[in-house]
Write a protein that holds these residues in place. Sequence first.
Motif, short mmCIF file in Angstrom:
data_model
loop_
_atom_site.label_atom_id
_atom_site.label_comp_id
_atom_site.label_asym_id
_atom_site.label_seq_id
_atom_site.Cartn_x
_atom_site.Cartn_y
_atom_site.Cartn_z
N CYS A 100 41.90 30.76 26.29
CA CYS A 100 41.04 31.40 27.29
C CYS A 100 41.93 32.12 28.31
O CYS A 100 43.15 32.01 28.26
CB CYS A 100 40.13 30.37 27.97
N THR A 101 41.29 32.84 29.21
CA THR A 101 42.02 33.55 30.26
C THR A 101 41.48 33.14 31.61
O THR A 101 40.27 33.20 31.85
CB THR A 101 41.87 35.08 30.10
N VAL A 102 42.37 32.69 32.49
CA VAL A 102 41.99 32.39 33.87
C VAL A 102 42.56 33.50 34.74
O VAL A 102 43.78 33.59 34.94
CB VAL A 102 42.50 31.01 34.32
N HIS A 103 41.68 34.35 35.23
CA HIS A 103 42.09 35.51 36.02
C HIS A 103 42.28 35.13 37.48
O HIS A 103 41.74 34.13 37.95
CB HIS A 103 41.01 36.59 35.96
N THR A 104 43.04 35.95 38.19
CA THR A 104 43.00 35.85 39.64
C THR A 104 41.63 36.31 40.11
O THR A 104 40.90 37.01 39.38
CB THR A 104 44.07 36.74 40.30
N PHE A 105 41.24 35.92 41.29
CA PHE A 105 39.94 36.30 41.81
C PHE A 105 39.81 37.83 41.87
O PHE A 105 38.78 38.40 41.49
CB PHE A 105 39.73 35.70 43.20
N LYS A 106 40.86 38.50 42.32
CA LYS A 106 40.82 39.95 42.46
C LYS A 106 40.65 40.64 41.11
O LYS A 106 39.82 41.54 40.96
CB LYS A 106 42.10 40.45 43.14
N SER A 107 41.40 40.20 40.10
CA SER A 107 41.30 40.84 38.79
C SER A 107 39.96 40.52 38.12
O SER A 107 39.41 41.35 37.40
CB SER A 107 42.46 40.42 37.89
N TYR A 108 39.42 39.33 38.37
CA TYR A 108 38.12 38.97 37.79
C TYR A 108 37.02 39.87 38.33
O TYR A 108 36.14 40.30 37.58
CB TYR A 108 37.81 37.51 38.11
N THR A 109 37.05 40.16 39.63
CA THR A 109 36.01 41.01 40.22
C THR A 109 36.07 42.44 39.72
O THR A 109 35.12 43.20 39.92
CB THR A 109 36.09 41.01 41.76
N LYS A 110 37.17 42.82 39.07
CA LYS A 110 37.30 44.18 38.56
C LYS A 110 37.01 44.29 37.06
O LYS A 110 37.09 45.38 36.50
CB LYS A 110 38.72 44.71 38.84
N LEU A 111 36.65 43.17 36.43
CA LEU A 111 36.34 43.22 35.00
C LEU A 111 35.06 44.01 34.76
O LEU A 111 34.07 43.85 35.49
CB LEU A 111 36.15 41.79 34.45
#
Length: 218
Positions: A100-111
């Motif tokens: 799986c992938t655990v993103h940083t909060f910032k990168s997750y909001t840009k998906l």
Amino acid sequence: MAKTRKTLTLDSYTIKSTNKSIKPGDCVLMRPSHPSKPSYVAKVEKIESDGRGGNVKVHVRWYYRPEESIGGRRQFHGSKEVFLSDHRDVQSADSIEGKCTVHTFKSYTKLDAVGNDDYFCRFEYNSVTGTFNPDRVAVYCKCEMPYNPDDLMVQCDGCTDWFHPACIGLTPEEAKQTEHFYCGSCSTEEQKLLQNSHATSRQTDTKVGTKRLRSNKT
């Protein structure tokens, strides 16, 4: 005198069920204690096997879901949010279900799209004390809650702050159709007229956001 078993440190391991390779630093889904529970999320820190190359073990650092923390799940926690804990363990590699992938909060909001195996982390969690690092984050809206990337929010044209539709007396459908919005602190009579005149105008995606914040809000 008992012989000390030698262990080999491995650079990678191939998950049997998916045939995907993992290495230290990768995040994985691990088999839960009961089939009714969601998969556990962990970060692999080390992979090792016995001297014959079998019996592979993984040293992991667990991610906790909000409901597993002492404070429990709160309104601003996202459905895919996890906390990087100080809880470390050694598990059989056979218990790994997938990658799986655990993103940083910032990168997750840009998906553009969130997949089943996408998660995000914005806090580290102490499993003994129940404390978080950082211990505070930016808040938004009249309700002064941290940002939940699952929620629809509308941005004020004046102060550029973000608001939940329900907190400003709008339905989600009305928020999506509002081309100009001014919060109570920014609105003038002229701006209120402009806001009302566009209440049923064409849909816009420039002032309404889900799963993303503007750069000046991160």
